[in-house]
Design a protein around this motif. Structure first.
Motif, short mmCIF file in Angstrom:
data_model
loop_
_atom_site.label_atom_id
_atom_site.label_comp_id
_atom_site.label_asym_id
_atom_site.label_seq_id
_atom_site.Cartn_x
_atom_site.Cartn_y
_atom_site.Cartn_z
N PRO A 18 0.83 -1.21 0.00
CA PRO A 18 0.00 0.00 0.00
C PRO A 18 0.87 1.26 0.00
O PRO A 18 1.77 1.39 0.83
N TYR A 19 0.60 2.15 -0.93
CA TYR A 19 1.36 3.41 -0.98
C TYR A 19 1.16 4.15 0.33
O TYR A 19 0.03 4.40 0.75
N PRO A 20 2.25 4.52 1.03
CA PRO A 20 2.10 5.06 2.37
C PRO A 20 1.65 6.52 2.39
O PRO A 20 1.85 7.26 1.43
N ALA A 21 1.09 6.89 3.51
CA ALA A 21 0.69 8.28 3.72
C ALA A 21 1.92 9.15 3.95
O ALA A 21 3.02 8.67 4.21
N ALA A 22 1.74 10.45 3.84
CA ALA A 22 2.73 11.47 4.20
C ALA A 22 3.94 11.50 3.27
O ALA A 22 5.00 12.01 3.64
N SER A 23 3.80 10.94 2.07
CA SER A 23 4.92 10.96 1.12
C SER A 23 4.40 11.06 -0.30
O SER A 23 3.35 10.50 -0.63
N ARG A 24 5.18 11.73 -1.15
CA ARG A 24 4.90 11.78 -2.58
C ARG A 24 6.07 11.24 -3.39
O ARG A 24 6.11 11.42 -4.62
N ASP A 25 7.02 10.60 -2.71
CA ASP A 25 8.21 10.10 -3.40
C ASP A 25 8.68 8.82 -2.71
O ASP A 25 9.61 8.83 -1.91
N VAL A 26 8.02 7.72 -3.03
CA VAL A 26 8.31 6.42 -2.42
C VAL A 26 9.17 5.61 -3.38
O VAL A 26 8.78 5.42 -4.54
N HIS A 27 10.31 5.12 -2.91
CA HIS A 27 11.27 4.43 -3.76
C HIS A 27 11.36 2.94 -3.44
O HIS A 27 11.16 2.52 -2.30
N ASP B 45 11.40 11.36 0.15
CA ASP B 45 11.29 12.77 0.49
C ASP B 45 11.45 12.99 1.99
O ASP B 45 12.11 13.93 2.43
N LEU B 46 10.88 12.09 2.79
CA LEU B 46 11.03 12.23 4.24
C LEU B 46 12.45 11.89 4.67
O LEU B 46 12.97 12.47 5.63
N GLN B 47 13.08 10.95 3.98
CA GLN B 47 14.48 10.63 4.29
C GLN B 47 15.38 11.82 3.99
O GLN B 47 16.28 12.14 4.78
N GLU C 192 14.60 14.95 4.02
CA GLU C 192 14.37 15.97 5.04
C GLU C 192 15.07 15.60 6.34
O GLU C 192 15.67 16.45 7.01
N ALA C 193 15.03 14.32 6.70
CA ALA C 193 15.71 13.87 7.91
C ALA C 193 17.22 14.06 7.79
O ALA C 193 17.88 14.51 8.74
N LYS C 194 17.78 13.71 6.63
CA LYS C 194 19.21 13.90 6.43
C LYS C 194 19.59 15.37 6.54
O LYS C 194 20.63 15.72 7.14
N LYS C 195 18.77 16.21 5.97
CA LYS C 195 19.05 17.66 5.97
C LYS C 195 19.19 18.20 7.38
O LYS C 195 20.03 19.06 7.66
N HIS C 196 18.38 17.66 8.30
CA HIS C 196 18.37 18.16 9.68
C HIS C 196 19.13 17.25 10.64
O HIS C 196 19.10 17.47 11.85
N GLY C 197 19.81 16.22 10.09
CA GLY C 197 20.58 15.32 10.94
C GLY C 197 19.72 14.48 11.86
O GLY C 197 20.14 14.14 12.97
N ARG C 198 18.54 14.11 11.41
CA ARG C 198 17.60 13.35 12.23
C ARG C 198 17.58 11.87 11.84
O ARG C 198 18.04 11.50 10.78
N PRO C 199 17.03 11.02 12.72
CA PRO C 199 16.94 9.60 12.39
C PRO C 199 16.02 9.35 11.19
O PRO C 199 15.24 10.21 10.79
N TRP C 200 16.11 8.12 10.65
CA TRP C 200 15.41 7.78 9.42
C TRP C 200 14.11 7.02 9.63
O TRP C 200 13.50 6.59 8.65
N ILE D 247 10.98 7.48 10.16
CA ILE D 247 9.76 7.82 9.43
C ILE D 247 9.88 7.52 7.94
O ILE D 247 8.88 7.33 7.25
N ALA D 248 11.12 7.44 7.46
CA ALA D 248 11.35 7.15 6.04
C ALA D 248 11.46 5.66 5.77
O ALA D 248 11.16 5.20 4.67
#
Length: 231
Positions: A71-80, A118-120, A122-130, A132-133
């Motif tokens: 199932p395509y997940p919520a909160a993302s528009r770029d699922v790889h 896309d969430l990954q 954003e997490a990388k940009k802010h140095g946060r864990p992965w 949610i991605a």
């Protein structure tokens, strides 16, 4: 022994089918090794020669069983998609020597490390864990486990993913920077490995987005192909 009195019924134990058997492989934890193919490390903007292996986790109940849609997940528009060899452990421990690491392996499967890119980013940009991605619900489609007794320990062979009949990823297991025994040994210095652990062993280049309605077919030589439709 007295019966355990839970305040509500515990969740079922996540498990994978075993090829040729009615028994199931119970899942304890899921570890994933990042950027373990040089060409994928390069396409993600990293130098594959500079870093030791690193790991992240998915949840045991993130697995999608064969025959079910992804199932395509919520909160993302770029699922790889990321096609990977999955290593299924029958034993574990700490500080496992490389020479003994393959004794821990029960078998192998074909898996997909689905990623909300896309969430990954954003997490990388802010140095946060992965998490949610990477660790969202149903983010780990996986095929049946083939026993090592049946197929041996695959160290080379085609690893490929097609989307709607078009090849997206096409590599060889011999391109893995860290081989299966090395991954197990290294990981056992960081965690206590246990029976039921799965290790997603990294993906070759060519990762990309999926869309609703796509059909993904994941292939590794010697293992059953697995097919998942994006719902």
């Amino acid at each position: 022994m007295p019966e355990t009195n839970y305040i509500f019924p515990p969740s079922p134990v996540p498990a994978l089918p075993i090829r040729g058997s009615t028994a199931l492989f119970p899942i304890h934890r899921i570890y994933c090794v990042g950027r373990n193919f040089a060409d994928h490390a390069i396409e993600m903007g990293h130098d594959p020669d500079k870093e030791p292996p690193f790991f992240f986790q998915k949840n045991p109940d993130s697995v999608v069983l064969p025959g079910n849609p992804f199932p395509y997940p919520a909160a993302s528009r770029d699922v790889h998609h990321e096609v990977e060899l999955v290593v299924a452990l029958q034993s574990g421990g700490t500080d496992i020597p490389v020479e003994q690491a393959l004794d821990c392996v029960y078998g192998y499967a074909v898996g997909l490390d689905m990623t909300r890119r896309d969430l990954q980013a954003e997490a990388k940009k802010h140095g946060r864990p992965w998490e949610i991605a990477k660790a969202f619900e149903q983010s780990a489609p996986c095929g049946p486990v083939h026993t090592a007794a049946e197929i041996g320990h695959p160290g080379e062979g085609t690893i490929r993913l097609t989307i709607n009949g078009t090849i997206r990823q096409d590599g060889n297991l011999n391109q893995m920077i860290w081989k299966v025994p090395e991954m197990i040994a290294y990981l056992s210095r960081l965690f206590t490995l246990k029976p039921g652990d799965l290790i997603f062993a990294g993906t070759p280049a060519g990762v990309g987005a999926v869309a609703k309605g796509d059909t993904m077919i994941a292939h590794i030589d010697g293992l059953d192909e697995v097919r998942f439709t994006v719902a």
